[in-house]
Design an enzyme around this catalytic site. Structure first.
Site, mmCIF file in Angstrom:
data_model
loop_
_atom_site.group_PDB
_atom_site.id
_atom_site.type_symbol
_atom_site.label_atom_id
_atom_site.label_comp_id
_atom_site.label_asym_id
_atom_site.label_seq_id
_atom_site.Cartn_x
_atom_site.Cartn_y
_atom_site.Cartn_z
ATOM 1 N N TYR A 145 17.346 30.441 1.013
ATOM 2 C CA TYR A 145 15.505 31.566 1.897
ATOM 3 C C TYR A 145 15.926 31.869 3.232
ATOM 4 C CZ TYR A 145 12.804 29.996 -2.760
ATOM 5 O OH TYR A 145 12.104 30.451 -3.708
ATOM 6 N N LYS A 160 0.758 -1.080 0.310
ATOM 7 C CA LYS A 160 0.294 -0.095 0.211
ATOM 8 C C LYS A 160 0.867 1.230 -0.274
ATOM 9 C CE LYS A 160 -0.351 -0.131 5.306
ATOM 10 N NZ LYS A 160 -0.514 0.582 5.919
#
Length: 369
Positions: free
Chosen positions: A264, A39
């Site tokens: 940043y 999954k």
């Protein structure tokens, strides 16, 4: 200078995967079936690639969470039985048309499948009944078994292939008493269902940690999840990491100056003596959590560990390679054998599952044999 062909890829080591598979298979009796969880894109590893590996390895069953995950595997040619753990009722036709086997957690869902199968003229379609033994997420409670049994005794469309439950804390020794209570409740509930049906379906409750720590309760099948991908519940067992996230250096810069910063927010401070940085094509859109930036984590390049510098960007981040012989095109390992996803998870205060499932599909999955 090396080739400037850049790449970001998740390498899947087939040899390591097979070693992990053998470790768990050897704990089981020959008659015990082994189901592998694929999954969530095989825990981030690549569902089609990993399912193919498990089919070749000899797994008896696969399991996915959602119907469309199972459909994807069928379209890719996977022929093993596939259990859909959270099948729901919105994709009943797709489940039936693709020979997927739904997990049934409540009477409402069971009735929906029975009605759909009868309408199609299908009988004895395999379904799996989920029991709630203490996880309290999905599944029939013990108090609901009488009504369940009464309905099942009249069903023609479905046939119960297995009865299963899920252990809440099998990896935690301090919760072993609770785990054993879950197992005993599961025994009692499954026997009641068998009494109603007139036959005993397959039974399975052990997850990866359960296989390692409660092997004697393997019943007819076990479900192997995180263990196959390289994470053990035992402190003295070192399984092999299957996945390694690797990227190539895009650019190298030598920086200096008292007011020079990287990234940043200007959080990457350059050393007064100068700093050499390498930019790599991996950012938070590639599963690299921003909290690993600003020196919190280190990656491996040419056998040396180097720390992040500055904030992690969406598609890139920078690493401090001062004093090292690094070129454009060199490979940087973000996780694998060094560092491991366990190490990164520790830095972030989370579990390895979250690290590996965060790697998006835009990263190529490549099987290394």
């Amino acid at each position: 200078m090396k080739s400037e062909n850049t790449f970001s890829r998740l390498e899947l080591n087939l040899g390591n995967c097979l070693e992990n598979y053998k470790y768990f298979r050897n704990k089981l009796e020959d008659k015990t079936k082994l189901l592998v969880l694929v999954k969530a894109n095989a825990y981030g590893h690549g569902a089609v690639q990993f399912a193919s590996m498990m089919q070749q390895a000899g797994a008896d069953y696969l399991a996915v969470a959602l119907p469309l995950e199972g459909v994807e595997l069928r379209k890719a040619g996977i022929s093993l039985p596939i259990l859909v753990l959270t099948a729901g009722t919105d994709f009943i036709d797709e489940i039936i048309d693709n020979r997927l086997e739904p997990g049934i957690p409540n009477l409402c869902t069971l009735k929906a499948y029975e009605e759909a199968l009868r309408a199609k003229g299908i009988t004895d379609y395999p379904v799996h009944i989920k029991m709630d033994t203490g996880m309290h997420r999905l599944g029939f409670m013990e108090s609901e078994l009488e009504e369940l049994g009464s309905y099942l005794s009249e069903c023609k469309g479905v046939k119960v292939r297995s009865v299963y439950s899920h252990l809440a804390a099998a990896e935690d020794p301090s919760e072993d008493g609770f785990t054993l209570e879950q197992i005993e409740l599961f025994k009692r509930m499954s026997e009641r269902i068998a009494g109603t049906l007139g036959y005993m379906p397959m039974r399975h409750i052990l997850n990866s940690a359960g296989i390692e720590r409660f092997t004697e309760y393997q019943f007819d099948m076990v479900r192997l999840g995180i263990g196959i991908y390289g994470i053990s519940a035992l402190p003295d067992v070192s399984l092999k990491p299957v996945a390694s996230l690797k990227v190539k250096v895009l650019q190298i810069k030598r920086l200096s100056g008292s007011d020079c910063t990287v990234g940043y927010g200007r959080h990457g401070k350059v050393s007064p003596e100068g700093t050499t940085i390498a930019t790599i094509p991996a950012g938070y859109a590639d599963g690299l959590d921003r909290h690993l930036g600003c020196g919190a984590a280190s990656f491996s390049v040419n056998g040396k560990r180097v720390r992040t510098i500055g904030n992690i960007c969406m598609d890139m981040c920078m690493i401090d390679v001062t004093g090292l012989d690094v070129e454009v095109g060199d490979t940087v390992t973000i996780f694998g054998e060094d560092p491991t996803i366990v190490e990164l998870a520790g830095i972030l205060g989370t579990i390895p599952y979250e690290i590996i499932t965060s790697v998006p599909r835009r990263i190529d999955r490549v099987v290394i044999r």
